[in-house]
Design a protein around this motif. Sequence first.
Motif, PDB file in Angstrom:
ATOM      1  N   GLY A  23       0.794  -1.217   0.000  1.00 34.15           N
ATOM      2  CA  GLY A  23       0.000   0.000   0.000  1.00 34.15           C
ATOM      3  C   GLY A  23       0.826   1.265   0.000  1.00 34.15           C
ATOM      4  O   GLY A  23       0.385   2.314  -0.482  1.00 34.15           O
ATOM      5  N   GLY A  28      -3.478   4.825  -4.688  1.00 33.02           N
ATOM      6  CA  GLY A  28      -4.838   4.633  -4.211  1.00 33.02           C
ATOM      7  C   GLY A  28      -5.745   5.827  -4.461  1.00 33.02           C
ATOM      8  O   GLY A  28      -5.331   6.859  -4.983  1.00 33.02           O
ATOM      9  N   ARG A  32      -1.550   8.247  -0.522  1.00 34.77           N
ATOM     10  CA  ARG A  32      -0.741   7.457   0.414  1.00 34.77           C
ATOM     11  C   ARG A  32      -0.797   8.005   1.831  1.00 34.77           C
ATOM     12  O   ARG A  32      -0.924   7.258   2.790  1.00 34.77           O
ATOM     13  CB  ARG A  32       0.715   7.426  -0.052  1.00 34.77           C
ATOM     14  N   ALA A 103      -5.507  -1.775  -0.749  1.00 40.34           N
ATOM     15  CA  ALA A 103      -4.445  -0.781  -0.947  1.00 40.34           C
ATOM     16  C   ALA A 103      -4.720   0.090  -2.163  1.00 40.34           C
ATOM     17  O   ALA A 103      -4.224   1.218  -2.242  1.00 40.34           O
ATOM     18  CB  ALA A 103      -3.097  -1.473  -1.107  1.00 40.34           C
ATOM     19  N   PRO A 107      -4.545   3.184   0.680  1.00 41.56           N
ATOM     20  CA  PRO A 107      -3.232   2.539   0.751  1.00 41.56           C
ATOM     21  C   PRO A 107      -2.772   2.230   2.179  1.00 41.56           C
ATOM     22  O   PRO A 107      -2.777   3.097   3.040  1.00 41.56           O
ATOM     23  CB  PRO A 107      -2.300   3.562   0.104  1.00 41.56           C
TER      24      PRO A 107
END
Length: 179
Positions: A23, A28, A32, A103, A107
Amino acid sequence: MAVIVRAGAAPMWWPGVVAAAVGAFVPGLTGRRIGLLAGAALFLLTAAVVASVRMRRYGLLAGAATRAGRGDFLQDRDVTVRRWRRGHRWWLLGAFLVAVASAFVVPGAGGLVLAGAGAGLWLKAVRIGRREVRDDVLFWVRTDWVERGRPAGRQVKAYRTTGPMAGDAAPGGARRHRR
């Protein structure tokens, strides 16, 4: 008994850390930073919840513990860990895959939740180990009473006790180091 609790800690911790690391490299939907901060908060929350769930039942069963008799079959530490992990391998794999897939949305959060569950199980085993040291006994569950790896399930009427030097597990379910 603490061996059963501790058996799930490592198989949840390490895949959770790996899923969280995946992740960290995936942007995402939330980004992050938000994903990892949310994951850190969820890690702490999950660890606290898992560490405290059913501790009252563990205490009641430990209070009603009786000395292990000759007819009680108490399982070796390695056999207990192997049976628990084999019985839960598909759940663990599914949890890892869900954590990695999450993720792409948030994430690191799913992996940190999984790692938090492993850390909570380890903390619970440590608390049980402290009670074992305090009472100068090792708590055991008869193998015919354990249903699907639940050391405090409905079928468990009371724990069995042995001296602290019995078996191959140290207080808290850790591997006993022989010198």
